[in-house]
Design an enzyme around this catalytic site. Structure first.
Site, PDB file in Angstrom:
ATOM      1  N   ASN A  10      -1.225   2.870   3.485  1.00 49.18           N
ATOM      2  CA  ASN A  10      -0.379   1.702   3.298  1.00 49.18           C
ATOM      3  C   ASN A  10       1.035   2.156   2.929  1.00 49.18           C
ATOM      4  OD1 ASN A  10       0.968  -0.406   1.528  1.00 49.18           O
ATOM      5  ND2 ASN A  10      -0.793  -1.582   2.244  1.00 49.18           N
ATOM      6  N   HIS A  12       3.748   0.516   1.988  1.00 50.21           N
ATOM      7  CA  HIS A  12       4.300  -0.070   0.766  1.00 50.21           C
ATOM      8  C   HIS A  12       3.724   0.614  -0.467  1.00 50.21           C
ATOM      9  CE1 HIS A  12       5.777  -3.055  -2.084  1.00 50.21           C
ATOM     10  NE2 HIS A  12       4.546  -3.147  -2.558  1.00 50.21           N
ATOM     11  N   ASP A  72      -7.929   0.839  -6.630  1.00 50.95           N
ATOM     12  CA  ASP A  72      -8.742  -0.265  -6.139  1.00 50.95           C
ATOM     13  C   ASP A  72      -8.322  -1.481  -6.935  1.00 50.95           C
ATOM     14  OD1 ASP A  72     -10.908  -0.968  -4.267  1.00 50.95           O
ATOM     15  OD2 ASP A  72     -11.904  -1.674  -6.079  1.00 50.95           O
ATOM     16  N   PHE A 155       0.595 -12.463   1.255  1.00 49.39           N
ATOM     17  CA  PHE A 155      -0.259 -11.327   0.967  1.00 49.39           C
ATOM     18  C   PHE A 155      -1.372 -11.711  -0.003  1.00 49.39           C
ATOM     19  CE2 PHE A 155      -1.376  -7.554  -1.539  1.00 49.39           C
ATOM     20  CZ  PHE A 155      -1.820  -6.735  -0.512  1.00 49.39           C
ATOM     21  N   HIS A 183      -0.020  -5.784 -11.475  1.00 48.83           N
ATOM     22  CA  HIS A 183      -1.154  -5.033 -11.996  1.00 48.83           C
ATOM     23  C   HIS A 183      -1.073  -3.559 -11.626  1.00 48.83           C
ATOM     24  CE1 HIS A 183      -1.779  -6.896  -8.132  1.00 48.83           C
ATOM     25  NE2 HIS A 183      -2.869  -6.213  -7.871  1.00 48.83           N
ATOM     26  N   ARG A 184      -0.699  -3.269 -10.380  1.00 44.46           N
ATOM     27  CA  ARG A 184      -0.584  -1.865  -9.974  1.00 44.46           C
ATOM     28  C   ARG A 184       0.575  -1.184 -10.694  1.00 44.46           C
ATOM     29  NH1 ARG A 184      -0.256  -2.381  -4.777  1.00 44.46           N
ATOM     30  NH2 ARG A 184      -2.496  -2.276  -4.484  1.00 44.46           N
TER      31      ARG A 184
END
Length: 200
Positions: A10, A12, A72, A155, A183-184
């Site tokens: 990915n 991004h 995840d 998204f 969160h990431r």
């Protein structure tokens, strides 16, 4: 420069990870999965975000002989007992069908009052070293699930996830706003404080 493989292609996500490592001055080159030579399927059958992140990082590290990093993530809704959880991307049955996932979520929450629609995005990030040692961190973003989509962003569950501190859904936030509270982003901020783990 030492390398670490990101268990994802990915673009991004790759840029986000590279930015955090760069700003934390951790001297590692992050390589996307496609450039690592790894091409096998990874079976993500863990019961938690942490387990799935570990599965991905460990699988890639063991196969390539390099340190690997994986995340995840998904949505936990309190009124649904934490669902969709690790099944977030395939909640409606087909992986990555955002519209179907959102529609199922709305149906499951029909009749649930606003104050009971509390939820959080969760991201677990795992780093797996070649010596078999690993480190996992968890980041969250707390919010509410709306009864209808808001915002142009398409998204995942972003159009339904209302973030009270900004008075907007994640789909209505700018990229920089979302990166600052996601969160990431929260998980990566915690991870950057563990720089010694990367450099052993």
């Amino acid at each position: 420069m030492k390398k670490i493989i990101l268990a994802s292609d990915n673009a991004h996500k790759l840029e986000e990870f590279r930015r955090y490592f760069r700003e934390a001055e951790i001297p590692l080159e992050i390589i996307p999965l496609r450039e690592s030579g790894f091409s096998d399927d990874i079976v993500e059958d863990g019961a938690t975000f942490e387990e799935n992140a570990l599965i991905k990082a460990r699988t890639v590290s063991v196969a390539t002989g390099c340190m690997a990093i994986a995340d995840d993530s998904g949505l936990e809704v309190d009124a649904l007992g934490g669902a969709p959880g690790v099944l977030s991307a395939r909640y409606a049955g087909v992986h990555g069908d955002d519209n179907a996932n959102n529609e199922k979520l709305l149906k499951e929450l029909e009749g649930v009052p606003t104050e009971k629609r509390t939820a959080r995005f969760v991201s677990a990030v795992c780093v797996y070293r070649r010596d078999g040692e690993y480190l996992t961190v968890r980041g969250t973003a707390e919010g509410l699930i709306l009864s209808a989509k808001q915002g142009n962003g398409t998204f995942g569950y972003d159009p339904l996830f209302y973030y009270p501190p900004f008075g907007k859904t994640f789909a209505e936030l700018t990229g920089s706003e979302k990166n600052g509270v996601s969160h990431r982003g929260n998980a990566l901020s915690l991870l950057m404080k563990k720089r010694d783990f990367f450099l052993k």
